[in-house]
Motif scaffolding. Structure first.
Motif, mmCIF file in Angstrom:
data_model
loop_
_atom_site.group_PDB
_atom_site.id
_atom_site.type_symbol
_atom_site.label_atom_id
_atom_site.label_comp_id
_atom_site.label_asym_id
_atom_site.label_seq_id
_atom_site.Cartn_x
_atom_site.Cartn_y
_atom_site.Cartn_z
ATOM 1 N N HIS A 1 -4.477 13.741 -14.018
ATOM 2 C CA HIS A 1 -5.021 13.213 -12.770
ATOM 3 C C HIS A 1 -5.153 11.697 -12.875
ATOM 4 C CE1 HIS A 1 -6.003 17.211 -11.168
ATOM 5 N NE2 HIS A 1 -6.389 17.511 -12.396
ATOM 6 N N VAL A 2 -4.458 10.991 -12.019
ATOM 7 C CA VAL A 2 -4.564 9.534 -11.912
ATOM 8 C C VAL A 2 -5.305 9.256 -10.606
ATOM 9 C CG1 VAL A 2 -3.300 7.358 -11.740
ATOM 10 C CG2 VAL A 2 -2.454 9.180 -13.231
ATOM 11 N N THR A 3 -6.586 8.983 -10.715
ATOM 12 C CA THR A 3 -7.448 8.873 -9.532
ATOM 13 C C THR A 3 -7.875 7.442 -9.222
ATOM 14 O OG1 THR A 3 -9.373 9.330 -10.917
ATOM 15 C CG2 THR A 3 -8.314 11.211 -9.859
ATOM 16 N N ALA A 4 -7.785 6.536 -10.186
ATOM 17 C CA ALA A 4 -8.176 5.154 -9.917
ATOM 18 C C ALA A 4 -7.208 4.537 -8.908
ATOM 19 C CB ALA A 4 -8.178 4.338 -11.211
ATOM 20 N N LEU A 5 -7.758 3.755 -7.981
ATOM 21 C CA LEU A 5 -6.950 3.161 -6.924
ATOM 22 C C LEU A 5 -6.925 1.641 -7.064
ATOM 23 C CD1 LEU A 5 -8.087 5.272 -3.839
ATOM 24 C CD2 LEU A 5 -6.161 5.670 -5.385
ATOM 25 N N HIS A 6 -5.802 1.088 -6.666
ATOM 26 C CA HIS A 6 -5.624 -0.367 -6.716
ATOM 27 C C HIS A 6 -5.968 -0.949 -5.361
ATOM 28 C CE1 HIS A 6 -3.924 -4.297 -7.601
ATOM 29 N NE2 HIS A 6 -3.135 -4.189 -6.537
ATOM 30 N N ASN A 7 -6.782 -1.999 -5.366
ATOM 31 C CA ASN A 7 -7.142 -2.680 -4.133
ATOM 32 C C ASN A 7 -6.026 -3.643 -3.759
ATOM 33 O OD1 ASN A 7 -8.386 -3.791 -1.936
ATOM 34 N ND2 ASN A 7 -9.926 -4.941 -3.092
ATOM 35 N N ALA A 8 -5.255 -3.254 -2.761
ATOM 36 C CA ALA A 8 -4.104 -4.067 -2.379
ATOM 37 C C ALA A 8 -4.506 -5.347 -1.663
ATOM 38 C CB ALA A 8 -3.166 -3.260 -1.489
ATOM 39 N N GLY A 9 -5.741 -5.435 -1.172
ATOM 40 C CA GLY A 9 -6.175 -6.627 -0.454
ATOM 41 C C GLY A 9 -5.686 -6.625 0.985
ATOM 42 N N GLU A 10 -6.210 -7.547 1.755
ATOM 43 C CA GLU A 10 -5.838 -7.645 3.163
ATOM 44 C C GLU A 10 -4.653 -8.592 3.329
ATOM 45 O OE1 GLU A 10 -9.174 -8.815 5.453
ATOM 46 O OE2 GLU A 10 -10.369 -7.014 4.980
ATOM 47 N N LEU A 11 -3.767 -8.211 4.236
ATOM 48 C CA LEU A 11 -2.603 -9.037 4.526
ATOM 49 C C LEU A 11 -3.003 -10.200 5.430
ATOM 50 C CD1 LEU A 11 0.058 -6.249 5.182
ATOM 51 C CD2 LEU A 11 -0.345 -7.512 3.079
ATOM 52 N N ARG A 12 -2.522 -11.390 5.105
ATOM 53 C CA ARG A 12 -2.863 -12.568 5.905
ATOM 54 C C ARG A 12 -1.844 -12.853 6.993
ATOM 55 N NH1 ARG A 12 -3.766 -17.553 2.095
ATOM 56 N NH2 ARG A 12 -4.193 -18.451 4.159
ATOM 57 N N TYR A 13 -0.601 -12.531 6.739
ATOM 58 C CA TYR A 13 0.454 -12.913 7.673
ATOM 59 C C TYR A 13 1.244 -11.719 8.197
ATOM 60 C CZ TYR A 13 -0.555 -17.371 5.423
ATOM 61 O OH TYR A 13 -1.195 -18.461 4.905
#
Length: 268
Positions: free
Chosen positions: A252-264
């Motif tokens: 189980h790979v449950t940790a998630l990556h915060n992709a951040g908000e797109l600016r453009y």
């Protein structure tokens, strides 16, 4: 009355001491080549240039092939095993992808089921991209790899080497866990740094030893990649540490990556 001599006329060549020209001899030509002779020389130049170009291309190809053969000839047996395992894993993945794409094409061409097949394929692609980007959890067969330090700490470069070896062996999703409970999803932009007090900094999160990498992929291929002589497992053992490899299904790979908000950018 004095007679006037006749005007000088053309004199016979014999009178000049020269030879009599033979009417059968061809007329003399100047040193300048005729257009016809120049027309025969141009194709010859082109042919020579083409042959030289082909010869140069053949030499370059031969040198590149010789360099590649020399690298493989000088490689260690364990490196050759790893290269072969990586190629086999890539071949299997490409074959599965080809089969999936052919099945999708058949469904899209079937007519009535084309819309449902297109929606299902779009959802599948979205899930796969989410797993690759680390924004969605994943589960599947794989390995749980534990890194326990010995006389020296487990350095960040050792964990990075392990991640690269696993990627080369076909790993599809990974996360690293610390003994302090912190977990970080490993994606293409993940970085590893040696922190204070023997800690490992992964994408800004502090992890304490021992560390565990949860990885989804072909267990046998990944185990072979880590156990090659002089590889990750040997490197940790040389410093008194241990590496444990446990096969699990599912991992189980449950940790998630915060992709951040797109600016453009925004969905089109």
């Amino acid at each position: 009355m004095t007679a006037t001599p006749p005007p000088p006329g053309p004199r016979h060549p014999r009178d000049l001491g020269g030879a009599v020209p033979d009417e059968s001899d061809p007329p003399a030509t100047s040193g300048t080549a005729t257009p016809r002779s120049r027309g025969r020389a141009v194709p010859a130049d082109v042919v020579i240039a083409a042959l030289l170009a082909l010869l140069g291309f053949a030499l370059v190809v031969q040198f590149k092939a010789s360099d590649s053969d020399a690298e493989l000839t000088s490689a260690r047996p364990e490196d050759l095993v790893r290269i072969l395992s990586d190629l086999d894993a890539q071949q299997d993945r490409l074959r599965r992808e080809i089969n999936d794409l052919e099945e999708t094409r058949r469904q899209l061409d079937s007519g009535a089921q084309s819309r449902d097949a297109a929606l299902a394929e779009a959802r599948k692609r979205a899930d796969e991209l989410g797993i690759l980007a680390g924004t969605r959890p994943a589960e599947g067969p794989g390995l749980e790899i534990g890194f326990t330090p010995g006389t020296e700490r487990i350095k960040s470069e050792t964990i990075l080497d392990a991640v690269q070896e696993l990627r080369g062996a076909g790993a599809e999703a990974m996360q690293v866990n610390g003994a302090n409970g912190a977990a970080v999803r490993i994606v293409a932009s993940t970085y590893f740094v040696d922190g204070d007090d023997g800690r490992l900094v992964v994408d800004g999160s502090n992890l304490t030893a021992p560390y565990t990498i949860m990885v989804i992929g072909g267990p046998d291929t990944m185990r072979t990649a880590l156990n090659i002589p002089g590889g990750v497992v040997d490197s940790v053992r040389q410093h008194g540490g241990t590496v444990s490899l446990r096969e699990a299904d599912p991992v189980h790979v449950t940790a998630l990556h915060n992709a951040g908000e797109l600016r453009y950018a925004k969905p089109a």
